[in-house]
Design a protein around this motif. Structure first.
Motif, PDB file in Angstrom:
ATOM      1  N   GLN A 115      60.430  38.514 -28.559  1.00  0.00           N
ATOM      2  CA  GLN A 115      59.068  38.186 -28.980  1.00  0.00           C
ATOM      3  C   GLN A 115      58.836  38.616 -30.419  1.00  0.00           C
ATOM      4  O   GLN A 115      59.466  39.564 -30.907  1.00  0.00           O
ATOM      5  N   CYS A 116      57.916  37.944 -31.076  1.00  0.00           N
ATOM      6  CA  CYS A 116      57.563  38.271 -32.460  1.00  0.00           C
ATOM      7  C   CYS A 116      56.049  38.312 -32.613  1.00  0.00           C
ATOM      8  O   CYS A 116      55.313  37.736 -31.804  1.00  0.00           O
ATOM      9  N   THR A 117      55.610  38.989 -33.643  1.00  0.00           N
ATOM     10  CA  THR A 117      54.188  39.029 -33.971  1.00  0.00           C
ATOM     11  C   THR A 117      54.051  39.431 -35.432  1.00  0.00           C
ATOM     12  O   THR A 117      55.059  39.592 -36.139  1.00  0.00           O
ATOM     13  N   HIS A 118      52.815  39.576 -35.885  1.00  0.00           N
ATOM     14  CA  HIS A 118      52.542  40.064 -37.237  1.00  0.00           C
ATOM     15  C   HIS A 118      51.501  41.173 -37.162  1.00  0.00           C
ATOM     16  O   HIS A 118      50.550  41.094 -36.380  1.00  0.00           O
ATOM     17  N   LEU A 119      51.709  42.190 -37.964  1.00  0.00           N
ATOM     18  CA  LEU A 119      50.771  43.307 -38.072  1.00  0.00           C
ATOM     19  C   LEU A 119      50.127  43.274 -39.448  1.00  0.00           C
ATOM     20  O   LEU A 119      50.822  43.266 -40.464  1.00  0.00           O
TER      21      LEU A 119
END
Length: 455
Positions: free
Chosen positions: A35-39
């Motif tokens: 999984q990936c995301t952005h902070l």
């Protein structure tokens, strides 16, 4: 430049914990569960209400959720290695034990890859001068080149160019910890990522659960000479380990020959102006091959070039300037001082002469604002930090690891892999078992523990 006193006072003051931010995960990577995301974080942590950037974050959920301990954040090396790729594609980086018990999370540090990558004119980067200077004219030309390059990079990158230092990365790491819902940090840093772990432990000791430092950076060098000498010692030590391997290994392409004499002959030919490679090219290739323990490839290359084959040119070096130059004060006043530094290095390493890291002196020549200068560590965590290092490592020498252990005192323990190479957790099953036990059970090994080569 901040004084050392200012840095240490800031580290001692209580720092408010960042407010957790919602993370929206999406499927990515080469494995179905990645999984990936952005902070979102401030460009300038001194102005949290100002401009923002997004950090790329990757996650590999724990395979045994019923026995999950929490989240292990991996700090990539480099500087500016792609942490997200390591988390969502490079599963071989972590043992099955850790993959079962932890969500594995990593990120691309600010200024790299998916996290508002620094932008510079490729033509300017390609025009970089030779990294080993030979005159005051070279010194002056490199200084002028650097200033022109940096001005262009800052114009293309924006204000992040001035805020890609280790202090900013530490704040990013703590924001990520909070956003993941972790009360305390469980961290494993490798190579330059160990500097991030050290800095975090110093600034936020009460927020540390466990920190592994693999292939340890020492950030205490008091001078440019001390930095260069330490790196030179590690390069020569690793070269000596390669020579010893070749002497005892019949499969070595130089077995039965005087390896040092071959090396010296090639180095002298480069100094004399051999057109196909420079002294720096030879040193850099040797550094890379000894770091990765590619001894057979190094021996084959040296034998071939000594026999008349064309040598290899390194080409342009990557631009990691604000991620290194802002963390290290390595001033050099003029060519006379520079030449003296190289003579001192050659006394430490009569064969290698200088380390590949000599390019840091020229790459940072003229850098004015060092945001995270060198200093002795002051870490007071409840659980001691675990240091892992090979005995012979051209990138992060055993000398560095020993120095960091001394600085940490009772707050750090070094485990030595009695073999060669960079990144002992991935080289030695014995080292991996010790690190896993520490991360899972907080089992701190006895001081002086080591793992035999090949185990």
């Amino acid at each position: 430049m901040k004084t050392l006193l200012t840095v240490l006072m800031a580290a001692a003051l209580p720092v408010p914990a960042p407010q957790p931010a919602a993370l929206d995960w999406f499927t990515c990577g080469t494995a179905m569960d990645a999984q990936c995301t952005h902070l979102t974080v401030p460009v300038d942590w001194g102005d949290p209400g100002g401009a923002k950037i997004q950090l790329a974050v990757g996650r590999r959920p724990a395979l045994d959720p019923d026995h999950k301990i929490g989240t292990l954040i991996f700090g990539p090396g480099g500087p500016w290695d792609p942490g997200v790729d390591r988390a969502v594609n490079g599963y071989h980086r972590f043992s099955d034990t850790l993959l079962d018990r932890f969500d594995i999370v990593s990120f691309d540090p600010r200024g790299s890859h998916g996290s508002h990558a620094v932008s510079c004119d490729p033509a300017q980067v390609a025009a970089a001068p030779y990294p080993v200077l030979s005159s005051q004219a070279d010194f002056d030309a490199t200084l002028a080149y650097n200033r022109e390059l940096w001005a262009g990079c800052e114009q293309l990158t924006g204000d992040l160019w001035n805020h890609a230092d280790m202090g900013s990365n530490v704040r990013d790491l703590d924001a990520l910890r909070a956003a993941l819902g972790e009360r305390k940090l469980t961290f494993q840093g490798s190579s330059y990522g160990t500097l991030l772990g050290e800095a975090y432990a110093e600034r936020y000791p009460g927020r540390v659960r466990a920190i592994v430092l693999e292939s340890v950076d020492d950030h205490s060098s008091r001078s440019t000479a001390e930095f260069l000498t330490a790196q030179t010692w590690a390069a020569e030590d690793a070269f000596d380990a390669f020579v010893a391997w070749c002497d005892r290994t019949p499969a070595c392409a130089l077995h039965g020959r005087d390896v040092v004499a071959v090396w010296n002959r090639l180095y002298d030919s480069a100094v004399a102006g051999r057109p196909d490679f420079t002294p720096f090219d030879l040193v850099a290739i040797t550094y890379k091959r000894t770091k990765d323990v590619d001894y057979d490839k190094l021996a084959g290359y040296l034998a071939a070039v000594d026999g008349g084959a064309t040598g290899v040119r390194i080409g342009s070096l990557p631009v990691v300037l604000p991620a290194f130059c802002a963390d290290w004060s390595l001033p050099v006043r003029d060519y006379r001082e520079y030449a003296g530094l190289l003579r001192q290095a050659a006394r430490v390493a009569p064969h290698i002469h200088f380390p590949a890291q000599v390019f840091a002196l020229t790459a940072c020549l003229g850098w004015e604002h060092v945001a995270y200068p060198q200093h002795d560590l002051d870490v007071r965590t409840k659980t001691p930090l675990l240091l892992l290092n090979s005995r012979h490592d051209s990138a992060t020498g055993w000398n560095w690891a020993r120095t960091v252990e001394r600085q940490l005192g009772r707050h750090g323990v070094l485990v030595t892999y009695e073999g060669d190479g960079h990144g002992s957790y991935t080289i030695s099953k014995c080292m991996a078992r010790i690190a896993d036990a520490y991360l899972i059970d907080l089992a701190v090994p006895q001081r002086g523990t080591s793992c035999a080569a090949g185990t």
